[in-house]
Design a protein around this motif. Structure first.
Motif, mmCIF file in Angstrom:
data_model
loop_
_atom_site.group_PDB
_atom_site.id
_atom_site.type_symbol
_atom_site.label_atom_id
_atom_site.label_comp_id
_atom_site.label_asym_id
_atom_site.label_seq_id
_atom_site.Cartn_x
_atom_site.Cartn_y
_atom_site.Cartn_z
ATOM 1 N N THR A 1 0.843 -1.198 0.000
ATOM 2 C CA THR A 1 0.000 0.000 0.000
ATOM 3 C C THR A 1 0.878 1.247 0.000
ATOM 4 O OG1 THR A 1 -0.122 0.034 2.437
ATOM 5 C CG2 THR A 1 -1.869 -1.140 1.261
ATOM 6 N N LYS A 2 0.303 2.346 -0.503
ATOM 7 C CA LYS A 2 0.963 3.646 -0.458
ATOM 8 C C LYS A 2 -0.014 4.646 0.125
ATOM 9 C CE LYS A 2 3.713 6.932 -3.095
ATOM 10 N NZ LYS A 2 4.442 7.182 -4.350
ATOM 11 N N ARG B 1 8.193 7.491 1.851
ATOM 12 C CA ARG B 1 7.473 7.286 0.592
ATOM 13 C C ARG B 1 6.043 6.813 0.824
ATOM 14 N NH1 ARG B 1 10.170 3.195 -2.882
ATOM 15 N NH2 ARG B 1 8.671 3.998 -4.401
ATOM 16 N N GLY B 2 5.662 6.679 2.084
ATOM 17 C CA GLY B 2 4.311 6.227 2.407
ATOM 18 C C GLY B 2 4.061 4.778 2.060
ATOM 19 N N LEU B 3 5.136 3.986 1.889
ATOM 20 C CA LEU B 3 5.010 2.599 1.453
ATOM 21 C C LEU B 3 4.963 1.631 2.629
ATOM 22 C CD1 LEU B 3 7.437 2.473 -1.607
ATOM 23 C CD2 LEU B 3 4.943 2.346 -1.648
ATOM 24 N N LEU C 1 16.750 9.091 4.857
ATOM 25 C CA LEU C 1 15.907 7.977 4.425
ATOM 26 C C LEU C 1 15.952 6.861 5.470
ATOM 27 C CD1 LEU C 1 14.107 6.582 2.347
ATOM 28 C CD2 LEU C 1 16.190 5.713 1.251
ATOM 29 N N ARG C 2 14.786 6.473 5.943
ATOM 30 C CA ARG C 2 14.678 5.420 6.944
ATOM 31 C C ARG C 2 13.801 4.287 6.397
ATOM 32 N NH1 ARG C 2 15.220 5.223 12.627
ATOM 33 N NH2 ARG C 2 13.887 3.670 13.659
ATOM 34 N N ARG C 3 14.360 3.111 6.342
ATOM 35 C CA ARG C 3 13.612 1.921 5.955
ATOM 36 C C ARG C 3 13.474 1.043 7.191
ATOM 37 N NH1 ARG C 3 17.975 2.376 2.231
ATOM 38 N NH2 ARG C 3 17.398 2.741 0.055
ATOM 39 N N GLU C 4 12.284 0.511 7.440
ATOM 40 C CA GLU C 4 12.069 -0.327 8.606
ATOM 41 C C GLU C 4 11.541 -1.690 8.170
ATOM 42 O OE1 GLU C 4 10.504 1.887 12.176
ATOM 43 O OE2 GLU C 4 9.850 3.251 10.589
ATOM 44 N N PHE C 5 11.974 -2.735 8.856
ATOM 45 C CA PHE C 5 11.455 -4.062 8.531
ATOM 46 C C PHE C 5 11.428 -4.927 9.788
ATOM 47 C CE2 PHE C 5 16.009 -4.222 7.856
ATOM 48 C CZ PHE C 5 16.421 -5.490 8.249
ATOM 49 N N TRP C 6 10.545 -5.932 9.738
ATOM 50 C CA TRP C 6 10.297 -6.805 10.879
ATOM 51 C C TRP C 6 10.466 -8.261 10.436
ATOM 52 C CZ3 TRP C 6 8.125 -2.242 9.879
ATOM 53 C CH2 TRP C 6 7.871 -1.340 10.917
ATOM 54 N N VAL C 7 11.156 -9.061 11.252
ATOM 55 C CA VAL C 7 11.349 -10.473 10.935
ATOM 56 C C VAL C 7 10.917 -11.324 12.125
ATOM 57 C CG1 VAL C 7 13.274 -9.974 9.372
ATOM 58 C CG2 VAL C 7 13.742 -10.530 11.764
ATOM 59 N N ASP C 8 10.564 -12.592 11.858
ATOM 60 C CA ASP C 8 10.207 -13.484 12.962
ATOM 61 C C ASP C 8 11.459 -14.148 13.528
ATOM 62 O OD1 ASP C 8 10.903 -15.548 11.236
ATOM 63 O OD2 ASP C 8 8.867 -16.335 11.009
ATOM 64 N N ALA C 9 11.286 -15.108 14.435
ATOM 65 C CA ALA C 9 12.423 -15.732 15.116
ATOM 66 C C ALA C 9 13.323 -16.499 14.155
ATOM 67 C CB ALA C 9 11.915 -16.656 16.217
ATOM 68 N N GLU C 10 12.801 -16.899 13.006
ATOM 69 C CA GLU C 10 13.583 -17.627 12.018
ATOM 70 C C GLU C 10 14.133 -16.711 10.930
ATOM 71 O OE1 GLU C 10 11.789 -21.254 10.583
ATOM 72 O OE2 GLU C 10 10.562 -21.408 12.392
ATOM 73 N N GLY C 11 13.983 -15.398 11.117
ATOM 74 C CA GLY C 11 14.503 -14.447 10.155
ATOM 75 C C GLY C 11 13.605 -14.207 8.962
ATOM 76 N N ARG C 12 12.406 -14.798 8.958
ATOM 77 C CA ARG C 12 11.497 -14.617 7.826
ATOM 78 C C ARG C 12 10.836 -13.243 7.897
ATOM 79 N NH1 ARG C 12 8.488 -20.304 8.729
ATOM 80 N NH2 ARG C 12 8.288 -19.256 10.747
ATOM 81 N N LEU C 13 10.800 -12.588 6.749
ATOM 82 C CA LEU C 13 10.322 -11.214 6.682
ATOM 83 C C LEU C 13 8.802 -11.155 6.841
ATOM 84 C CD1 LEU C 13 11.472 -8.343 6.085
ATOM 85 C CD2 LEU C 13 10.895 -8.763 3.685
ATOM 86 N N LEU C 14 8.342 -10.241 7.718
ATOM 87 C CA LEU C 14 6.917 -10.084 7.982
ATOM 88 C C LEU C 14 6.347 -8.780 7.446
ATOM 89 C CD1 LEU C 14 6.863 -11.250 11.722
ATOM 90 C CD2 LEU C 14 6.359 -12.637 9.690
#
Length: 224
Positions: A32-33, A213-215, A193-206
């Motif tokens: 989404t944007k 950029r509103g993304l 520029l700030r990029r944020e990301f979240w991963v689970d305990a196994e490193g899989r991207l959530l």
């Protein structure tokens, strides 16, 4: 017994390697944007042996507006790119065909567009990653070499290389497909520029967020 043909011998030699490939992750991101739906990213990441050691291979089919993006990224066990290929189409029209390969201390890119062919080389440090603007599953590779520190970021389609700092923000609960999942929140910061990301305990991207950029890209269901 008849002697093996060359083709049969090659297929038999390749079969054990293919059998040893295992899926690390696969799923779909809803993109989404500013809160409005703009696309989907269906991806798969596998890991397996190769002639040069174990490699991860990420493939995807991405729809962003009228664009169709088909990237293929191969990286080593700590997320360093080995090869990268991507095609971009706008409707039925080819827009871009890009091929990149890692060389000693270099990342070499060749691209073909409607205006012609161009080549570039980036001088890279030991730790670097590929992050094209509208491709989100590649954030899986960012934290493989460590959870904090300096990372060179190459945006092949944007013809840019920046230096960023990877930061571990903390632990959070995320709602993914109606389930609450424990996650680790990271930020990749390059100047403003700030990029944020979240991963689970196994490193899989959530989840991936690029606030400037509103993304926002969020999985439609939990990893399996």
């Amino acid at each position: 017994m008849r002697p093996l043909t060359l083709m049969t011998a090659l297929l038999l030699a390749a079969a054990p390697l293919a059998a040893q490939q295992r899926t690390i992750d696969e799923g779909t991101f809803i993109v989404t944007k500013n809160g409005a739906l703009i696309g989907r990213e269906v991806f798969r990441i596998v890991r397996g042996p190769s002639a040069s050691g174990e490699l991860c291979r990420a493939t995807a089919n991405i729809s962003i507006g009228d664009e169709r993006i088909t990237p293929v990224l191969s990286a080593d066990s700590i997320g360093t790119p080995v090869s990268y290929d991507v095609g971009v189409r706008s409707g039925a029209k080819p827009v871009l065909q890009l091929q990149a390969r890692t060389r000693p201390a270099r990342f070499a890119v060749r691209e073909q567009t409607s205006t012609g062919e161009a080549a570039r080389e980036y001088v890279v440090p030991k730790r670097y990653t590929v992050l094209d603007e509208d491709i989100f599953h590649h954030y899986y590779f960012v934290s493989l070499a460590g959870t904090a520190g300096a990372v060179a970021v190459i945006d092949p389609q944007g013809h840019a290389q920046t230096s960023a700092a990877l930061q571990r923000v903390g632990s959070e609960q995320l709602d993914i497909g109606g389930r609450s999942l424990a996650s680790t929140h990271y930020a990749l910061v390059a100047g403003e520029l700030r990029r944020e990301f979240w991963v689970d305990a196994e490193g899989r991207l959530l989840k991936v967020s690029i606030p400037d950029r509103g993304l926002l890209a969020v999985r439609d269901e939990p990893p399996r």
